[in-house]
Write a protein that holds these residues in place. Structure first.
Motif, short mmCIF file in Angstrom:
data_model
loop_
_atom_site.label_atom_id
_atom_site.label_comp_id
_atom_site.label_asym_id
_atom_site.label_seq_id
_atom_site.Cartn_x
_atom_site.Cartn_y
_atom_site.Cartn_z
N GLU A 172 3.83 20.77 15.01
CA GLU A 172 4.93 20.01 14.44
C GLU A 172 5.62 19.15 15.49
O GLU A 172 5.98 17.99 15.23
N LYS A 173 5.79 19.68 16.68
CA LYS A 173 6.40 18.90 17.77
C LYS A 173 5.57 17.66 18.08
O LYS A 173 6.12 16.57 18.32
N SER B 260 13.21 10.56 15.36
CA SER B 260 12.34 11.70 15.11
C SER B 260 12.98 12.60 14.06
O SER B 260 14.21 12.72 14.00
N LEU B 261 12.15 13.24 13.27
CA LEU B 261 12.65 14.25 12.34
C LEU B 261 13.29 15.42 13.08
O LEU B 261 14.16 16.11 12.54
N MET B 262 12.90 15.63 14.33
CA MET B 262 13.51 16.72 15.09
C MET B 262 14.96 16.41 15.44
O MET B 262 15.77 17.31 15.61
N GLU C 24 0.83 -1.20 0.00
CA GLU C 24 0.00 0.00 0.00
C GLU C 24 0.86 1.26 0.00
O GLU C 24 2.00 1.25 0.46
N ARG C 25 0.30 2.33 -0.52
CA ARG C 25 1.00 3.62 -0.50
C ARG C 25 1.05 4.17 0.92
O ARG C 25 0.05 4.16 1.62
N GLU C 26 2.23 4.64 1.31
CA GLU C 26 2.35 5.29 2.61
C GLU C 26 1.73 6.69 2.56
O GLU C 26 1.93 7.43 1.60
N GLN C 27 0.98 7.04 3.59
CA GLN C 27 0.39 8.37 3.66
C GLN C 27 1.47 9.41 3.95
O GLN C 27 2.39 9.17 4.73
N ALA C 28 1.37 10.56 3.32
CA ALA C 28 2.44 11.56 3.39
C ALA C 28 2.45 12.32 4.70
O ALA C 28 3.50 12.83 5.11
N ARG C 29 1.32 12.43 5.38
CA ARG C 29 1.25 13.28 6.57
C ARG C 29 2.29 12.86 7.61
O ARG C 29 2.51 11.69 7.86
N GLY C 30 2.93 13.87 8.20
CA GLY C 30 3.88 13.60 9.28
C GLY C 30 5.33 13.59 8.84
O GLY C 30 6.22 13.44 9.66
N GLY C 31 5.58 13.78 7.53
CA GLY C 31 6.94 13.73 7.05
C GLY C 31 7.49 15.05 6.56
O GLY C 31 8.60 15.09 6.02
N SER D 156 17.08 6.49 6.71
CA SER D 156 16.16 5.50 6.16
C SER D 156 14.78 6.14 6.14
O SER D 156 14.34 6.69 7.15
N ASP D 157 14.09 6.10 5.00
CA ASP D 157 12.82 6.80 4.87
C ASP D 157 11.81 6.32 5.90
O ASP D 157 11.59 5.12 6.07
N SER D 158 11.22 7.30 6.56
CA SER D 158 10.10 7.08 7.48
C SER D 158 10.47 6.26 8.71
O SER D 158 9.58 5.71 9.36
N SER D 159 11.75 6.21 9.08
CA SER D 159 12.08 5.57 10.36
C SER D 159 11.50 6.35 11.53
O SER D 159 11.44 5.84 12.64
N PHE D 160 11.05 7.59 11.25
CA PHE D 160 10.42 8.42 12.28
C PHE D 160 8.94 8.10 12.45
O PHE D 160 8.26 8.74 13.24
N ARG D 161 8.42 7.13 11.70
CA ARG D 161 7.02 6.71 11.83
C ARG D 161 6.94 5.44 12.68
O ARG D 161 7.86 4.61 12.64
#
Length: 295
Positions: A187-188, A170-172, A64-71, A116-121
């Protein structure tokens, strides 16, 4: 023409021929590509002049496609792309290169760090598929590191030390290492750290790999300075030239990689010139550990 693959680097990376990604894959072709991803971890497809819809259709063969929100810090009404692809360009909604002092540009510079893409999810991404629509004339290579080979090359004492460690991502953390520290409360909350294993086991072939990323900021049970020193040492080890493939983009290349087995980064490039790169991201299916938001 049958699908064929030529290995490009001694540990990983396959160059694929015999597929036109404008044409829907057969079940057998999709199975072959996925098996190749398990083996090579990175696949390179040249000469793929595809639309966003064709790119997404190709990606959906593998999940499935990953949802973009949160990145990203970009608001939905400011998106340049509305087709379901991730915008990995240096372009604004007007199609022009972002201003050097814009928040979006400064935030996006984090892609120059190994990650690594989306390791923050909570459930990180499976595959990423990046299509080159406009190639920057100077710089902008993408480098990939084979985290399986990097793990294999560790000594037994280090493997025993790290096998059960859990990191916070985290992206932070990644953006903070570049001095980007200004976040809204929303964002936090969106970038709140999640937990990931430091060593992953691939669900198909069972090989272990390091799960590193600039998004990893600390390790459970360690002081932050001690954790960051260990993570820095592991990153230096994993990104030695023997484990790294450098992709020099040409127009209409599509590169596909497995985020469970690799780490990557883009190199600096001339930000005054357009670079249009579009990514389809295949969602992961399970957390690396029992997930919860870090306190």
């Amino acid at each position: 023409m049958a699908l064929a693959i030529r290995q490009l680097q001694k540990h990983f990376v396959g160059e694929v021929s015999g597929l036109d990604l404008r044409v829907p894959l057969t079940t057998e072709q999709a199975r072959e590509v996925e098996a190749a991803m398990d083996k090579y971890a990175v696949l390179v497809f040249h000469g793929q002049d595809i639309t966003d819809e064709q790119q997404l259709a190709f990606a959906l063969n593998f999940g499935e496609r990953e949802q973009a929100r949160g990145g990203t810090i970009v608001k939905k009404d400011e998106y340049r792309l509305t087709t379901g692809l991730n915008d990995v360009s240096n372009l604004g909604k007007d199609g022009k290169p972002l201003a050097r002092d814009s928040r979006a540009h400064l935030f996006n510079l984090g892609n120059c760090l190994w990650h690594s893409d989306s390791s923050f999810r909570p459930i990180p991404a499976k595959f990423s598929l990046l299509s080159a629509r406009v190639v920057n004339p100077k710089g902008g290579n993408t480098e990939f590191a084979d985290m399986r080979a990097a793990y294999d090359a560790l000594d037994d004492e280090t493997k025993a030390e790290i096998d059960d460690l859990i990191c916070e991502h985290s992206l932070m953390y990644s953006r903070g290492s570049l001095g980007f520290l200004d976040y809204t409360d929303e964002e936090k909350a969106m970038f709140r750290p999640v937990l990931q294993r430091l060593v992953r086991t691939h669900p198909v072939h069972g090989r272990k790999s390091l799960y590193l990323s600039s998004h990893a900021g600390t390790i459970k049970g360690m002081s932050m300075p001690e954790a960051r020193l260990l993570l820095r040492d592991l990153n230096e080890h994993a990104t030695q030239p023997e484990f790294v493939y450098v992709h020099k983009w040409t127009l209409h290349d599509l590169v596909m990689w497995d985020n469970r087995q690799t780490m990557h980064r883009v190199r600096r490039y001339d930000q005054s010139q357009p670079r249009d790169m579009r990514r389809a991201t295949v969602a992961g299916t399970e957390p690396t550990v029992a997930q919860q938001a870090a306190e």
